[in-house]
Write a protein that holds these residues in place. Structure first.
Motif, PDB file in Angstrom:
ATOM      1  N   PRO A 338      43.662  -9.973  -9.334  1.00  0.00           N
ATOM      2  CA  PRO A 338      44.808  -8.561  -9.418  1.00  0.00           C
ATOM      3  C   PRO A 338      44.492  -8.378 -10.983  1.00  0.00           C
ATOM      4  O   PRO A 338      45.470  -7.336 -11.703  1.00  0.00           O
ATOM      5  N   ALA A 339      44.688  -9.475 -12.289  1.00  0.00           N
ATOM      6  CA  ALA A 339      44.784  -9.114 -14.014  1.00  0.00           C
ATOM      7  C   ALA A 339      43.671  -8.587 -13.782  1.00  0.00           C
ATOM      8  O   ALA A 339      43.779  -7.371 -15.049  1.00  0.00           O
ATOM      9  N   VAL A 340      42.402  -8.894 -13.063  1.00  0.00           N
ATOM     10  CA  VAL A 340      41.237  -7.257 -13.846  1.00  0.00           C
ATOM     11  C   VAL A 340      41.202  -5.974 -12.936  1.00  0.00           C
ATOM     12  O   VAL A 340      41.595  -5.247 -13.848  1.00  0.00           O
ATOM     13  N   GLY A 341      42.443  -5.589 -12.038  1.00  0.00           N
ATOM     14  CA  GLY A 341      42.713  -4.897 -11.458  1.00  0.00           C
ATOM     15  C   GLY A 341      44.071  -3.815 -12.110  1.00  0.00           C
ATOM     16  O   GLY A 341      44.109  -2.897 -11.520  1.00  0.00           O
ATOM     17  N   ARG A 342      44.705  -4.635 -13.029  1.00  0.00           N
ATOM     18  CA  ARG A 342      45.339  -4.221 -13.616  1.00  0.00           C
ATOM     19  C   ARG A 342      45.039  -2.789 -14.275  1.00  0.00           C
ATOM     20  O   ARG A 342      45.625  -1.924 -15.546  1.00  0.00           O
ATOM     21  N   LEU A 343      43.916  -3.184 -14.619  1.00  0.00           N
ATOM     22  CA  LEU A 343      42.768  -3.005 -16.098  1.00  0.00           C
ATOM     23  C   LEU A 343      42.138  -1.244 -15.301  1.00  0.00           C
ATOM     24  O   LEU A 343      41.435  -1.426 -16.586  1.00  0.00           O
ATOM     25  N   SER A 344      41.986  -1.553 -14.193  1.00  0.00           N
ATOM     26  CA  SER A 344      41.244  -0.209 -13.568  1.00  0.00           C
ATOM     27  C   SER A 344      41.732   0.646 -12.588  1.00  0.00           C
ATOM     28  O   SER A 344      42.181   0.139 -12.090  1.00  0.00           O
ATOM     29  N   LEU A 393      34.504  -1.839 -12.491  1.00  0.00           N
ATOM     30  CA  LEU A 393      35.547  -1.572 -12.693  1.00  0.00           C
ATOM     31  C   LEU A 393      34.962   0.015 -12.318  1.00  0.00           C
ATOM     32  O   LEU A 393      34.364   0.306 -13.602  1.00  0.00           O
ATOM     33  N   PHE A 394      35.865   0.570 -12.170  1.00  0.00           N
ATOM     34  CA  PHE A 394      35.303   1.988 -11.789  1.00  0.00           C
ATOM     35  C   PHE A 394      36.635   3.076 -11.288  1.00  0.00           C
ATOM     36  O   PHE A 394      37.796   2.724 -10.980  1.00  0.00           O
ATOM     37  N   ASP A 395      36.957   4.603 -11.625  1.00  0.00           N
ATOM     38  CA  ASP A 395      37.485   5.533 -11.301  1.00  0.00           C
ATOM     39  C   ASP A 395      37.020   6.143  -9.792  1.00  0.00           C
ATOM     40  O   ASP A 395      36.698   7.472  -9.955  1.00  0.00           O
ATOM     41  N   ALA A 396      37.682   6.029  -8.977  1.00  0.00           N
ATOM     42  CA  ALA A 396      37.523   6.252  -7.695  1.00  0.00           C
ATOM     43  C   ALA A 396      37.850   8.294  -7.832  1.00  0.00           C
ATOM     44  O   ALA A 396      37.064   9.127  -7.149  1.00  0.00           O
ATOM     45  N   ALA A 397      38.474   8.621  -8.959  1.00  0.00           N
ATOM     46  CA  ALA A 397      38.403   9.850  -8.977  1.00  0.00           C
ATOM     47  C   ALA A 397      37.532  10.280 -10.056  1.00  0.00           C
ATOM     48  O   ALA A 397      37.759  12.100  -9.771  1.00  0.00           O
ATOM     49  N   LYS A 398      37.030   9.790 -10.556  1.00  0.00           N
ATOM     50  CA  LYS A 398      35.859  10.072 -11.078  1.00  0.00           C
ATOM     51  C   LYS A 398      34.997  10.734 -10.550  1.00  0.00           C
ATOM     52  O   LYS A 398      34.623   9.592  -9.676  1.00  0.00           O
ATOM     53  N   PRO A 399      34.379  12.191  -9.973  1.00  0.00           N
ATOM     54  CA  PRO A 399      32.968  12.445  -8.879  1.00  0.00           C
ATOM     55  C   PRO A 399      31.830  11.511  -9.826  1.00  0.00           C
ATOM     56  O   PRO A 399      31.661  11.125 -10.577  1.00  0.00           O
ATOM     57  N   GLY A 400      31.664  10.766  -8.290  1.00  0.00           N
ATOM     58  CA  GLY A 400      30.675   9.433  -8.802  1.00  0.00           C
ATOM     59  C   GLY A 400      30.283   8.766  -8.589  1.00  0.00           C
ATOM     60  O   GLY A 400      29.483   7.598  -8.656  1.00  0.00           O
ATOM     61  N   GLU A 401      31.730   8.215  -9.382  1.00  0.00           N
ATOM     62  CA  GLU A 401      31.656   7.020 -10.070  1.00  0.00           C
ATOM     63  C   GLU A 401      31.491   5.616  -8.841  1.00  0.00           C
ATOM     64  O   GLU A 401      31.196   4.905  -9.373  1.00  0.00           O
ATOM     65  N   PHE A 402      32.343   6.463  -7.955  1.00  0.00           N
ATOM     66  CA  PHE A 402      32.188   5.181  -6.781  1.00  0.00           C
ATOM     67  C   PHE A 402      30.689   4.927  -6.743  1.00  0.00           C
ATOM     68  O   PHE A 402      30.359   3.568  -5.842  1.00  0.00           O
ATOM     69  N   GLU A 403      30.234   5.804  -6.173  1.00  0.00           N
ATOM     70  CA  GLU A 403      28.680   5.556  -5.709  1.00  0.00           C
ATOM     71  C   GLU A 403      27.921   4.505  -6.706  1.00  0.00           C
ATOM     72  O   GLU A 403      27.501   3.905  -6.927  1.00  0.00           O
ATOM     73  N   ASN A 404      27.916   5.102  -7.894  1.00  0.00           N
ATOM     74  CA  ASN A 404      27.974   4.195  -9.036  1.00  0.00           C
ATOM     75  C   ASN A 404      27.741   2.793  -9.136  1.00  0.00           C
ATOM     76  O   ASN A 404      26.950   1.919  -9.392  1.00  0.00           O
ATOM     77  N   ALA A 405      29.008   2.722  -8.686  1.00  0.00           N
ATOM     78  CA  ALA A 405      29.972   1.352  -8.453  1.00  0.00           C
ATOM     79  C   ALA A 405      28.365   0.293  -7.455  1.00  0.00           C
ATOM     80  O   ALA A 405      28.769  -0.125  -7.624  1.00  0.00           O
ATOM     81  N   GLU A 406      28.808   1.419  -6.494  1.00  0.00           N
ATOM     82  CA  GLU A 406      27.973   1.039  -5.780  1.00  0.00           C
ATOM     83  C   GLU A 406      26.563   0.655  -5.729  1.00  0.00           C
ATOM     84  O   GLU A 406      25.969  -0.700  -5.103  1.00  0.00           O
ATOM     85  N   LYS A 407      26.369   1.735  -6.339  1.00  0.00           N
ATOM     86  CA  LYS A 407      24.449   1.158  -6.944  1.00  0.00           C
ATOM     87  C   LYS A 407      24.531   0.096  -8.104  1.00  0.00           C
ATOM     88  O   LYS A 407      23.590  -0.981  -7.887  1.00  0.00           O
ATOM     89  N   PHE A 408      25.239  -0.417  -8.845  1.00  0.00           N
ATOM     90  CA  PHE A 408      25.224  -1.348 -10.135  1.00  0.00           C
ATOM     91  C   PHE A 408      25.476  -2.690  -8.519  1.00  0.00           C
ATOM     92  O   PHE A 408      25.151  -4.002  -8.838  1.00  0.00           O
TER      93      PHE A 408
END
Ligand code: FAD
Length: 495
Positions: A338-344, A393-408
């Motif tokens: 949750p601590a990391v969750g507060r930052l993103s 950490l990513f922002d699902a509201a930014k297009p493509g960022e979730f897919e990028n996080a999954e690739k990472f």
């Protein structure tokens, strides 16, 4: 992520299925309203959501058996669900399948101090087991960070781990027996209070089977005497290589700590800001090492660990002077997610395991990947077990960022396999790592594993679409599977 195409025939028969379920589970045990179903549309891997066909909440083994028998006879898929805290999507519903919630199985059935075990229903929380015996000085050792919420049935299905598992083993080392309902409604007992029985290790097969082989309706687990004392030491290092060295040297000195956890700069800072655990902020890696046991042994070993750490180059060494201080050391680690969750706005928690000696190499490669993907990563992990939990950490509201996080995340898991590790340490494969199974297993390996699935569930109605990237029909896999009604389990008495 592709799931099996929903069966429109089953969806059309929804009303019929609801009526059948309402007969088996009278009262309020069948959920059909869309708003109420929404509470079940995902597990802890909340990036993936799917409304189930319906949710059924049975209250006893007989009801589970009748539900499964109905599904078997009518080709209806079914997904078992404990508390829904899983991080790999194992309890993700199916549009054409029933979600079977085990939350009403929430009683401890027997506490047996003579045999040092507890018989419990699967919906009891992990922490609930310890709470039931702590006044007599006992506890249940595997302690996932989610222990306040996750169910023991889910722990068995995922072979869950936690801080204490380095010394006391994972769930598989602490489960003695289960009662389980097979897909055709047959109720079987495997293991029990007695020592391991002859024959194949079926309990080992069930533990970690991610709800694909049967529905667990009762669990017998070992309880342990609480240690006389526990002490923790906080160790700060200027580089993660030095922290990795320290882990290796403590273990090779013959010391197996009760817990041995590591956090990187990002995780240290997030946790410190959140809970003020007293962590040093000028280090690249922090180790929390706990020793437990008889007082003299703990005093001796904690000194030894501090000595090793200083030799390796620790710049910060602090031994807990009271139980409150020890708990404060742990508070940051326990609150790290949750601590990391507060930052993103969003993060995904990966889970791979590597040989301990590869820690610093893997951390370095991860830092390079973080630059490549332009996504931050925080590392919190069971260092003693080499079980990594990178939080991307990513922002699902930014297009493509979730897919990028999954690739990472996928690249991190590939790296784990590349250095001789495995795809999962404790969170399971589910849907999250399903399509990466080919990185670890050949097509033949996977077919052999699915033959085992076919022996339990030839029609593949239990939690399909999870764990295996390709759904082979059992007939394609050869004749190893046993046809309906032919599978016989020994009737093992409970006591
Ligand atoms: C904040 C957080 C921290 C976590 N920390 C840890 C950790 O330290 N260590 C760790 O190992 N995990 C951890 N987890 C993951 C998760 O809590 C575990 O995997 C846990 O065992 C899941 O239990 P559950 O009851 O929530 O199961 P669910 O999520 O409901 O289900 C998980 C899987 O088990 C199957 N299943 C559930 N109950 C049964 C049953 N009775 N019979 C057959 N199959 C069943 C489901 O089909 C599914 O495949 C964490 C999760 C969160 C959210």
């Amino acid at each position: 992520m592709l799931m099996p195409k929903p069966d429109s025939g089953i969806i059309a028969k929804r009303a019929e299925i609801i009526s059948a379920m309402q007969v088996i589970v009278p009262g309020e045990g069948v959920i059909i309203d869309e708003d109420e179903l929404r509470a079940y549309d995902c597990d802890g891997l909340s990036a993936y959501k799917q409304l189930p066909l319906i949710v059924v909440l049975p209250a006893n083994t007989d009801e589970v058996s009748r539900i499964l028998k109905y599904c078997h006879e009518n080709d209806v898929k079914i997904v078992p669900r404990g508390a829904g805290t899983g991080l790999s999507g194992g309890a993700l519903p199916l549009a054409d399948g029933i979600t079977l919630g085990l939350g009403r199985f929430n009683n401890i059935l027997e506490i047996d101090y003579q045999n040092r075990c507890i018989i419990t229903q699967p919906g009891v929380t992990n922490l609930g087991i310890t709470k039931a015996v702590e006044d007599k000085g006992f506890y249940y050792a595997p302690d996932p960070s989610s222990q306040i919420a996750c169910s023991i049935g889910g722990n068995v299905a995922e072979n869950s781990g936690g801080v204490h598992c380095l010394k006391y083993g994972l769930t598989t080392n602490n489960v003695l027996g289960v009662e389980m309902v097979l897909m055709d409604g047959q109720v079987v007992r495997i293991g029990g209070k007695h020592l391991d029985s002859e024959g194949y290790d079926l309990l080992g097969v069930i533990t970690g089977s991610e709800g694909l082989l049967g529905v667990i309706t009762e669990v017998t687990v070992r309880i342990l005497k609480s240690p006389e004392v526990a002490k923790a030491v906080l160790l700060g290092f200027e580089t993660s290589e030095l922290a990795g060295d320290c882990v290796g040297q403590v273990i090779s000195a013959g010391i197996i700590p009760g817990g041995m956890e590591m956090m990187d700069t990002f995780a240290i800072q997030a946790a410190e800001e959140f809970v003020h655990a007293g962590y040093p902020l000028d280090v690249e890696a922090l180790l929390i090492i706990e020793l437990d046991g008889p007082e003299v042994e703990v005093e001796y070993l904690i000194g030894k660990v501090a000595e090793i750490a200083k030799k390796v180059g620790a710049v910060h060494v602090k031994i807990s002077q009271s139980d409150e201080e020890r708990m404060r050391f742990w508070s940051g680690r326990k609150a790290a997610f949750p601590a990391v969750g507060r930052l993103s706005p969003d993060y995904i928690c990966m889970d791979g395991t590597i040989p301990r000696g590869q820690l610093s190499f893997v951390l370095k490669r991860m830092a390079e990947m973080s630059k490549k993907y332009e996504l931050r990563v925080a590392n919190v992990f069971h260092a003693g077990d080499g079980n990594l939990h990178p939080l991307i950490l990513f922002d699902a509201a930014k297009p493509g960022e979730f897919e990028n996080a999954e690739k990472f995340g996928a690249d991190i898991l590939r790296l784990c396999v590349e250095v001789g590790g495995v795809l999962t340490g404790e969170h399971g494969v589910g849907i999250e790592k399903r399509d990466l199974m080919g990185e670890m297993f050949s097509e033949d390996d996977l077919k052999h594993q699915q033959r085992l699935k076919c022996a339990f569930d030839p029609e593949q109605l239990l939690n399909p679409g999870k764990v295996y990237p390709t759904l082979h029909r059992c007939a394609e896999l050869g004749r190893m599977h046993v046809h309906k009604g032919q599978m016989k389990f020994p009737d093992i008495p409970r006591f």
